[in-house]
Design an enzyme around this catalytic site. Sequence first.
Site, PDB file in Angstrom:
ATOM      1  N   HIS A 127       2.464  30.532  36.698  1.00  0.00           N
ATOM      2  CA  HIS A 127       2.846  31.810  36.093  1.00  0.00           C
ATOM      3  C   HIS A 127       2.809  31.773  34.570  1.00  0.00           C
ATOM      4  O   HIS A 127       2.829  32.825  33.932  1.00  0.00           O
ATOM      5  CB  HIS A 127       4.233  32.245  36.593  1.00  0.00           C
ATOM      6  N   ASP A 157       3.033  27.352  42.513  1.00  0.00           N
ATOM      7  CA  ASP A 157       3.276  27.708  41.111  1.00  0.00           C
ATOM      8  C   ASP A 157       2.911  26.559  40.173  1.00  0.00           C
ATOM      9  O   ASP A 157       3.590  26.291  39.193  1.00  0.00           O
ATOM     10  CB  ASP A 157       4.732  28.124  40.889  1.00  0.00           C
ATOM     11  N   SER A 232       9.546  26.987  31.231  1.00  0.00           N
ATOM     12  CA  SER A 232       8.664  26.899  32.393  1.00  0.00           C
ATOM     13  C   SER A 232       7.478  25.995  32.096  1.00  0.00           C
ATOM     14  O   SER A 232       6.785  26.164  31.097  1.00  0.00           O
ATOM     15  CB  SER A 232       8.161  28.290  32.792  1.00  0.00           C
ATOM     16  N   GLY A 290       0.853  26.221  62.979  1.00  0.00           N
ATOM     17  CA  GLY A 290       0.719  27.432  63.785  1.00  0.00           C
ATOM     18  C   GLY A 290       1.955  27.782  64.579  1.00  0.00           C
ATOM     19  O   GLY A 290       1.859  28.274  65.711  1.00  0.00           O
TER      20      GLY A 290
END
Length: 499
Positions: A127, A157, A232, A290
């Site tokens: 981000h 991220d 960040s 799955g």
Amino acid sequence: MKVKNFLSLLLLFSVAGISGCRTNLFSGGNVPTAETQTQTLPPPAPLVVDGVRASYADVVEKTAPAVVQIFSERKSKQQPQQFPFGGDFFDQFIPKQQQQQQRPQVERGTGSGVIVSADGSVLTNHHVIDGAEKITIRMQDGKTFDAKVVGSDPPSDMAVLKIETTNLPFLTLGNSDTVRVGDIVLAIGNPLGIGQSVTAGIISAKGRRTGLSDGSFEDFLQTDAPINRGNSGGALVNLSGELIGINSQILSSGQGGGSIGIGFSIPSNMAKTVMEQLIQNGKVRRGQLGVNIQNITEDVAKSLDLKDTKGVLVSNVRPGSAADKAGIKRGDIITAINGEKVEDGNVLRNKVAGTLPGTDIKLTVFRDGQEQEFVAKLDEFDTEDAKKENQQQDENNPANPAKPSGKLGLDLRPLTPDEAKKLQLPDGTTGLLVTDADPDGSAASEGIERGDVILEVNRQPVETLDQMQTALEKSGDRPILLVVSRRGQVTYLTVKPTK
């Protein structure tokens, strides 16, 4: 005679100089030598005082040069200008061609990054650089470099950048699996654009999920080391100077977005796996089993006659999936993967995702009171398919004005094939459709709502109202275990019946 006296005096001075004498014959004071002139600074403060560490300066000195500030730029169309007295009057003086053209506006962002190789590989958050057309990296010493994106992975991220230079300071990735709650850590980054800062704290928790990332692959280290906007992509290091996390998110209060002492970092082991794949392939491939899974609550454990809440409950198996081919069934409890215990759904999800597609994994399953082992060859996770599966379509909820009733506070009717299709259920699905739910009823209090489909009651399939009534009567006052499908997503719920 005078010459002789002069030579004697000169000899006296020479002897005094050779012997290191600090006497000043003219002023009577001390003459500072070259040795004392270089010792003008006090000695460094001790790192440990009375057995307690009093400074982290050595760790900071070792790690801080490898933490950088990242500047990103991208162009966006400028919004039409709004005049306080209306635009019509002013528009007549502006050429139409100029009105139609919107000037590009440059959006700028800032964050942090960590150099992880001497040749310029930099780890940061997705981000931080998402959509950026230009990325600039500023070192601790003020030098700047243009950076290019090697690869970016929204689900985790994470992103990898590259700058063209050599002999850079870098951090070694530590083993985040060995990190313990209570370990002292340092967070290094560039908060709020004020420049590089260091904060200290401890590991507050492990295996956290926040639901804020683009995907379900979260396994955050939680820390109380203060982290703010701009941190960040920065480093979370241990006292050995190893990188154990990439700072990513914070919980904040109010509109200011400031730190309240709850920050989250991506573990270094996850970051390493993602980084290696991005560098090698430009993308991340993840395994997929799955199944839909959920954690086991005390009520669910009681309903299934389990001794404890360890493991994860399989609530649905996708037809044709790796789990289906391996023989996994709804109601199975997965307790281990490749011999490693599975404490909750997040652990299983991340272990599967961290394994390459096509790999065989061994699952330990508790079924019918016994442990069994199954081998599954993992499929490949598709991000876009996962997003589609998670989309909520409220318009598919059928309406019925009838007043809800019954022991659970529900109005039910047998599910028709057309309704199953509208609700995105597999062909051949049978059950009871919830047409209404009393907001004050016991079922609604557990999250059951109109449009849900009840597939099982206490592990028995139900297709008719009579079957439902019989199952409810058998359970008496005990919590009722329901298997509920909502737009194809199946889960187990326990409901305490109304007396």
